[in-house]
Design a protein around this motif. Sequence first.
Motif, mmCIF file in Angstrom:
data_model
loop_
_atom_site.group_PDB
_atom_site.id
_atom_site.type_symbol
_atom_site.label_atom_id
_atom_site.label_comp_id
_atom_site.label_asym_id
_atom_site.label_seq_id
_atom_site.Cartn_x
_atom_site.Cartn_y
_atom_site.Cartn_z
ATOM 1 N N SER A 26 -20.983 62.604 24.707
ATOM 2 C CA SER A 26 -22.198 63.314 24.307
ATOM 3 C C SER A 26 -23.129 63.559 25.487
ATOM 4 N N LYS A 80 -20.600 75.258 25.713
ATOM 5 C CA LYS A 80 -20.572 74.230 24.660
ATOM 6 C C LYS A 80 -21.916 73.511 24.556
ATOM 7 N N PHE A 81 -22.468 73.101 25.691
ATOM 8 C CA PHE A 81 -23.716 72.354 25.638
ATOM 9 C C PHE A 81 -24.912 73.268 25.413
ATOM 10 N N ARG A 141 -25.243 73.570 21.777
ATOM 11 C CA ARG A 141 -25.695 72.355 21.094
ATOM 12 C C ARG A 141 -27.215 72.253 21.097
#
Length: 259
Positions: free
Chosen positions: A155, A247-248, A251
């Motif tokens: 994470s 991807k981040f 998020r």
Amino acid sequence: MDFDKVKEDIRSRLRGECYLDYAGAALYSSFQVEETARLLVKDMCGHPASSGSLSTGSVKLIDQCRDMVLKHFAVSKESHAVVFTSGATAAFNLVGSCLPWTEGCKAIISSDAHQSLMSIKDIANRYGAQSCVLHPWQLQEMLQRSEDSFNPEDSKFALFAFPGESNFSGRRYRLEICSHVKRKGVSGFAGGQVATLVDGAKLASTSQVDLSENPDIDIFVMSFYKLFGYPTGLAAMVVKKRSVGEKFLKRGKVWFDYR
């Protein structure tokens, strides 16, 4: 377009002045202004986020611009997305605001990055993440560096950012540094946890950048007015799809979807 005529047009309007500020912005031609005015007078452009024929026309123009940007950097919409912003500073602020910073994450930025890129570390610190600044010699030495020991928490992530060409010194960095970081990791983060960002605003205005030859750049930021002077206040992020950076970014709490 006849570039000899464009250059002559620019020279004639300089009226003997010697222009040396290409690191700040390129000079625009009268052709660009006239063509923009012709387009706006001939057609009516609606809000691209609305429905209706006028909006459809605007979306089509924007998509054409996206395709042209991707073609210029030798990639396609299958592998990359273009996010337009109101300048490179806004692009860096968008990245800093979108990433889901928490304690244990890290912003790693070159010391001769533009102040607008450097500001990302302040955003990271605000959310409890760490930050560090790498000197130019440390960036160059990364190509000979051995593998890092890794943070196992999936994470957590690091943002690794540097200018392709320094606005201050003119120093150019080898873009394959991103590939080395993806293979070897950096600052305790495995390559799969590192989002790479290259400030290409100055580099793209002085050389041809082929992103297909540099597949480990997750986010590439460029500025249109550094390329051709007009319109001002317009930049873009070229984001590699299915990358760590994308991807981040997705998020984060304020990221928006794009086609």
